[in-house]
Design a protein around this motif. Structure first.
Motif, PDB file in Angstrom:
ATOM      1  N   PRO A   1       0.823  -1.228   0.000  1.00  0.00           N
ATOM      2  CA  PRO A   1       0.000   0.000   0.000  1.00  0.00           C
ATOM      3  C   PRO A   1       0.849   1.267   0.000  1.00  0.00           C
ATOM      4  CG  PRO A   1       0.114  -0.876   2.201  1.00  0.00           C
ATOM      5  CD  PRO A   1       0.926  -1.809   1.342  1.00  0.00           C
TER       6      PRO A   1
ATOM      7  N   VAL B   1      -8.382   0.534   6.594  1.00  0.00           N
ATOM      8  CA  VAL B   1      -8.276  -0.472   5.537  1.00  0.00           C
ATOM      9  C   VAL B   1      -7.591   0.166   4.319  1.00  0.00           C
ATOM     10  CG1 VAL B   1      -9.515  -2.042   3.996  1.00  0.00           C
ATOM     11  CG2 VAL B   1     -10.355  -1.630   6.334  1.00  0.00           C
ATOM     12  N   TYR B   2      -6.508  -0.477   3.829  1.00  0.00           N
ATOM     13  CA  TYR B   2      -5.756   0.006   2.680  1.00  0.00           C
ATOM     14  C   TYR B   2      -5.775  -1.040   1.548  1.00  0.00           C
ATOM     15  CZ  TYR B   2      -3.759   3.502   5.835  1.00  0.00           C
ATOM     16  OH  TYR B   2      -3.586   4.515   6.725  1.00  0.00           O
ATOM     17  N   LYS B   3      -5.633  -0.562   0.300  1.00  0.00           N
ATOM     18  CA  LYS B   3      -5.476  -1.451  -0.849  1.00  0.00           C
ATOM     19  C   LYS B   3      -3.988  -1.514  -1.220  1.00  0.00           C
ATOM     20  CE  LYS B   3      -6.253   2.179  -4.306  1.00  0.00           C
ATOM     21  NZ  LYS B   3      -7.044   2.623  -5.468  1.00  0.00           N
ATOM     22  N   GLY B   4      -3.610  -2.620  -1.809  1.00  0.00           N
ATOM     23  CA  GLY B   4      -2.211  -2.764  -2.207  1.00  0.00           C
ATOM     24  C   GLY B   4      -2.050  -3.813  -3.289  1.00  0.00           C
ATOM     25  N   GLN B   5      -0.973  -3.751  -4.058  1.00  0.00           N
ATOM     26  CA  GLN B   5      -0.685  -4.678  -5.158  1.00  0.00           C
ATOM     27  C   GLN B   5       0.577  -5.456  -4.814  1.00  0.00           C
ATOM     28  OE1 GLN B   5      -2.560  -5.081  -8.042  1.00  0.00           O
ATOM     29  NE2 GLN B   5      -1.235  -6.835  -8.473  1.00  0.00           N
TER      30      GLN B   5
ATOM     31  N   LEU C   1      -8.805   2.969   1.977  1.00  0.00           N
ATOM     32  CA  LEU C   1     -10.173   2.651   1.581  1.00  0.00           C
ATOM     33  C   LEU C   1     -11.191   3.134   2.603  1.00  0.00           C
ATOM     34  CD1 LEU C   1      -9.654  -0.973   0.221  1.00  0.00           C
ATOM     35  CD2 LEU C   1      -9.869   1.146  -1.104  1.00  0.00           C
TER      36      LEU C   1
ATOM     37  N   ASN D   1      -3.977   5.212  -0.815  1.00  0.00           N
ATOM     38  CA  ASN D   1      -4.469   3.833  -0.861  1.00  0.00           C
ATOM     39  C   ASN D   1      -5.452   3.522   0.263  1.00  0.00           C
ATOM     40  OD1 ASN D   1      -2.902   3.022  -3.145  1.00  0.00           O
ATOM     41  ND2 ASN D   1      -1.093   2.968  -1.796  1.00  0.00           N
TER      42      ASN D   1
END
Length: 437
Positions: free
Chosen positions: A414, A431-435, A423, A421
Motif C-alpha cells: 500500500p 483499511v488500505y489497498k495494495g498490489q 479505503l 491507498n
C-alpha cells in the motif's frame, strides 16, 4: 481564734470569697504553712513583709484582689520552697517586679503563674533567668509591649499563657527553642507579621492558639509537622493562600478554628480522623464542598458559613446531621431544604457531576488500554497453543495452499500505508489497498 496562732496549720484556702480588709501580718507566724490561697477576694493594702518568713510555703496565690497595691516585698524571694505563685494586682510597679524576679533565679519553680498588671505593660525580661520554670501565665494582664525573647531561655517551660492582652510586634523566632512546650496561648493580642517557621520545632506541642491577632502571610508548612496537636486556633488573622493539604497529617487534632482569614480549602481532609470541631467560616473557600468532609465520622460541629461554595451539598456522613452543620452565606449551594437551601436544578447536578467525570475520563482509557493488552495476550497464547497441536497438519496444509507474505511486502504493497491507498476507517482500524508482486 486568731488564724495567726495556728502554727501547725499547713493549708489555708480563703478564696474565692468576698473577704475584705488587709492581709494579716500574723500570717507570717504560720511557719508550717505549705499552701496559702487568698485569691479572688476584695483585699486591699500592701503585702506584708512577714510572709517572707514562711520558708515551707510551696503555693502562694494572691491574685485577683484589685485593691492590693505597692511593691512586691523582696522578702518573698526568701521562700526557697515555692513552687507556684499567682500574682495579679493592679498597681504593682514594674521595677519591683523585675527586682523580685531577678532574686528568684535559684528557686526551683514547678509552676509560676505570674499575673501582675504592670503599670508599664511589660513582661519583665528578667523572667528568663528562672530556668526551672515549667508554667508561666500572663493572660489577661493588660500587657502591651512586644514579647521579650528572653522567655525562650526557659528551657523547661511546658505552658506559656499570654492571651487577651495588647501585646504587639511579632512572635519571637526564639520560641522555637522551647522544646518542652506543650501549650502555647497567644490569642487576643495585637501581634503582627508571619508565624515563625521555628514553631514547627515544638514537637511536644498539643495546644496552639494564635487567634484574634493581625498575623499575616501564609501559614508555614512547618506548622503541619506538629502531629501531636490536639487544639489549633488560627482564626481572625490575615492568613492568605491555600490551606495546605498537609493539615491531614494532624491525625490527633480534635478542635480547629481557622475562620475569618483569606484562605482556600484543600480537597483532602478525610485523614483528620479525630476531629470533632472544625470552623472554616469566613474565608475564600470556593468550588464544591469536598467529599472528604463528609467522611469525618467524629465531627459534631462543622462551620463552613460565609464562603464562596457552590453546587450540591453532600448527602452523607456529617451532612446528614443538620444540627451540627452551618453553611449560611454560601448562596450558590443547593440540595438541602432542611439547611435552608433549594433543590438543585438539572444543570447544577450535571455541573457537580462533571468534577467526578473529569477524573473518570482520565482513569477509564487507561483501564481500557490495559484490558486490550490482556485480551491480546490471551488470544495470542490461545492461538499459539492451537498451532502447536496441529503443526504437522494444519501448518503444512496452510503452506501448501497459500503463499506466505513477509512484513516488508505488506508495508510496500500500500506504498507505506499512503493515504492515496486508504479505503476507509472503522472501529478496529484503517483499511488500505495494495498490489503484491
Amino acid at each position: 481564734m486568731e488564724l495567726g496562732n495556728l502554727q501547725q496549720l499547713q493549708f489555708l484556702y480563703l478564696g474565692p470569697n468576698n473577704l475584705t480588709g488587709t492581709i494579716p501580718v500574723s500570717f507570717g507566724n504560720l511557719t508550717s504553712l505549705v499552701g496559702l490561697v487568698v485569691a479572688q477576694n476584695d483585699l486591699y493594702g500592701t503585702i506584708p513583709e512577714e510572709l517572707g518568713d514562711l520558708s515551707n510555703l510551696q503555693q502562694l496565690y494572691l491574685g485577683r484582689n484589685q485593691g492590693l497595691t505597692g511593691s512586691i516585698p523582696i522578702s518573698l524571694s526568701n521562700m526557697s520552697s515555692l513552687q507556684s505563685i499567682d500574682f495579679a494586682c493592679e498597681l504593682w510597679q514594674h521595677a519591683s517586679a523585675c527586682d523580685f524576679v531577678s532574686r528568684m533565679e535559684q528557686v526551683k519553680f514547678e509552676d509560676w503563674i505570674f499575673l501582675a498588671h504592670f503599670r508599664t505593660g511589660k513582661v519583665p525580661a528578667e523572667i528568663g533567668s528562672i530556668s526551672s520554670l515549667t508554667s508561666l501565665g500572663l493572660g489577661t494582664t493588660e500587657l502591651d509591649d512586644p514579647i521579650p525573647s528572653e522567655i525562650a531561655m526557659l528551657e523547661n517551660l511546658q505552658l506559656l499563657s499570654l492571651e487577651n492582652n495588647r501585646l504587639s510586634g511579632s512572635i519571637p523566632f526564639e520560641f522555637g527553642n522551647l522544646k518542652m512546650l506543650n501549650t502555647l496561648y497567644i490569642y487576643g493580642n495585637k501581634l503582627s507579621g508571619a508565624i515563625p517557621d521555628s514553631l514547627g520545632n515544638l514537637s511536644s506541642l498539643e495546644h496552639l492558639e494564635l487567634g484574634e491577632n493581625a498575623l499575616l502571610s501564609e501559614i508555614p508548612q512547618s506548622i503541619w509537622n506538629l502531629t501531636r496537636l490536639i487544639e489549633l486556633d488560627h482564626s481572625e488573622n490575615v492568613f492568605q493562600g491555600s490551606l495546605s493539604s498537609a493539615i491531614s497529617k494532624m491525625k490527633a487534632l480534635d478542635s480547629s478554628s481557622i475562620s475569618m482569614n483569606q484562605l482556600s480549602i484543600p480537597q483532602v481532609l478525610s485523614d483528620l480522623i479525630n476531629i470533632a470541631y472544625l470552623n472554616l467560616s469566613c474565608n475564600n473557600f470556593s468550588g464544591v464542598i469536598p467529599d472528604s468532609l463528609a467522611n469525618l465520622r467524629r465531627l459534631n460541629s462543622l462551620n463552613l458559613s460565609f464562603n464562596k461554595l457552590e453546587g450540591v451539598i453532600p448527602n452523607k456522613g456529617a451532612f446528614l446531621n443538620h444540627t451540627v452543620i452551618s453553611l449560611v452565606g454560601n448562596k450558590a449551594l443547593c440540595g438541602s431544604p432542611k439547611l435552608g437551601f433549594p433543590l438543585c436544578s438539572s444543570n447544577v447536578s450535571v455541573s457537580h457531576s462533571k468534577s467526578r467525570l473529569h477524573s473518570l475520563k482520565c482513569i477509564l482509557p487507561a483501564i481500557a488500554f490495559a484490558l486490550i493488552i490482556v485480551l491480546g495476550l490471551y488470544i495470542h497464547l490461545k492461538s499459539h497453543k492451537g498451532r502447536s497441536k496441529n503443526s504437522n497438519t494444519t501448518g503444512t496444509q496452510f503452506r501448501n495452499n497459500y503463499r506466505l507474505i513477509s512484513y516488508h511486502e505488506l508495508v510496500c504493497a500500500p506504498e507505506n500505508f499512503s493515504d492515496a491507498n486508504l479505503l476507509g476507517r472503522g472501529a478496529f482500524g484503517s483499511v488500505y489497498k495494495g498490489q503484491l508482486d
